[in-house]
Write an enzyme that holds these catalytic residues in place. Structure first.
Site, PDB file in Angstrom:
ATOM      1  N   ARG A 134      89.790 -31.551 -50.267  1.00 19.26           N
ATOM      2  CA  ARG A 134      89.971 -31.449 -51.713  1.00 19.26           C
ATOM      3  C   ARG A 134      89.936 -29.999 -52.159  1.00 19.26           C
ATOM      4  O   ARG A 134      89.001 -29.262 -51.864  1.00 19.26           O
ATOM      5  CB  ARG A 134      88.873 -32.236 -52.446  1.00 19.26           C
ATOM      6  CG  ARG A 134      89.102 -32.306 -53.949  1.00 19.26           C
ATOM      7  CD  ARG A 134      88.096 -33.199 -54.627  1.00 19.26           C
ATOM      8  NE  ARG A 134      86.752 -32.643 -54.610  1.00 19.26           N
ATOM      9  CZ  ARG A 134      85.756 -33.094 -55.360  1.00 19.26           C
ATOM     10  NH1 ARG A 134      85.953 -34.145 -56.133  1.00 19.26           N
ATOM     11  NH2 ARG A 134      84.568 -32.547 -55.320  1.00 19.26           N
ATOM     12  N   ASP A 185      79.026 -34.097 -46.113  1.00 19.49           N
ATOM     13  CA  ASP A 185      77.875 -33.234 -45.889  1.00 19.49           C
ATOM     14  C   ASP A 185      76.657 -34.029 -45.433  1.00 19.49           C
ATOM     15  O   ASP A 185      75.899 -33.590 -44.554  1.00 19.49           O
ATOM     16  CB  ASP A 185      77.523 -32.478 -47.181  1.00 19.49           C
ATOM     17  CG  ASP A 185      78.460 -31.313 -47.453  1.00 19.49           C
ATOM     18  OD1 ASP A 185      79.174 -30.889 -46.513  1.00 19.49           O
ATOM     19  OD2 ASP A 185      78.489 -30.824 -48.592  1.00 19.49           O
TER      20      ASP A 185
END
Length: 209
Positions: A104, A203
């Site tokens: 993104r 993450d």
């Protein structure tokens, strides 16, 4: 119009709650995601065709059901979608696995393609696209378009958490694709993150936060 399937089994909801907690570490987050993917897989594949074959049990010969017809492919959207592959593979070990790499753009919030590797016979398979988060829907729509360009006609989108904005975008651009979620959250914030969500799934899976 594509159907939205929210798989709200108590075990899935319980595991998802633990994943949402900010104190949940990467190891537990990965394990829970794998477990939820396995549980969701039962519903995603509920309509697989069956055929009768003759087998012999220790007692006698009999007719029994076996899966027939379409072969399967699992296509995670990198990188977070990788976290859902193992759970589905434990359910369907013979499924082929392709990969679509999207990231993104932090300014435009739009997806950028950097990698695509799919089984050669992908167009003959029932394809399950995996990505834990359905936020804006941009990545999912791009991945679906890439598969359709390669001749795929039976594609399902399997995510963990979805925002109404992303769901609406996928349904508008790909009305023939069913969406499977564990939860529909409230909205996207100004940074296009799902609220309440569970943070950045990539993450948290790989410990890079």
């Amino acid at each position: 119009m594509s159907q939205l399937h929210v798989i709200n089994h108590p075990m899935i909801q319980h595991k998802l709650t633990i994943m949402r907690m900010k104190e949940t570490g990467s190891k537990d987050f990965r394990e829970l995601l794998k477990e939820i993917a396995l549980l969701m897989g039962y519903e995603v594949l509920r309509d697989l065709p069956l055929t009768d074959i003759e087998i012999e049990t220790p007692i006698c010969k009999t007719m029994a059901k076996t899966i027939s017809g379409r072969k399967l492919a699992i296509v995670p959207i990198l990188r977070a979608g990788l976290g859902m592959v193992e759970g589905l593979q434990s359910l369907v070990p013979v499924a082929k696995v392709g990969h679509i790499g999207l990231y993104r753009n932090e300014e435009t919030h739009k997806p950028v393609v950097y990698y695509c590797k799919l089984p050669k016979d992908i167009q003959k398979r029932t394809v399950i696209i995996t990505d834990p988060m359905l936020a804006t829907g941009g990545s999912a729509c791009d991945a679906l378009a890439m598969l359709k360009e390669r001749g795929c006609t039976d594609v399902r989108l399997m995510c963990l958490v979805g925002a109404p904005e992303g769901i609406a975008k996928v349904q508008a651009e790909h009305p023939d694709v069913d969406i499977f979620l564990a939860a529909v959250d409230d909205h996207l914030n100004e940074n296009a993150y799902i609220v309440p969500g569970l943070g950045d799934a990539g993450d948290r899976i790989f410990g890079t936060k």
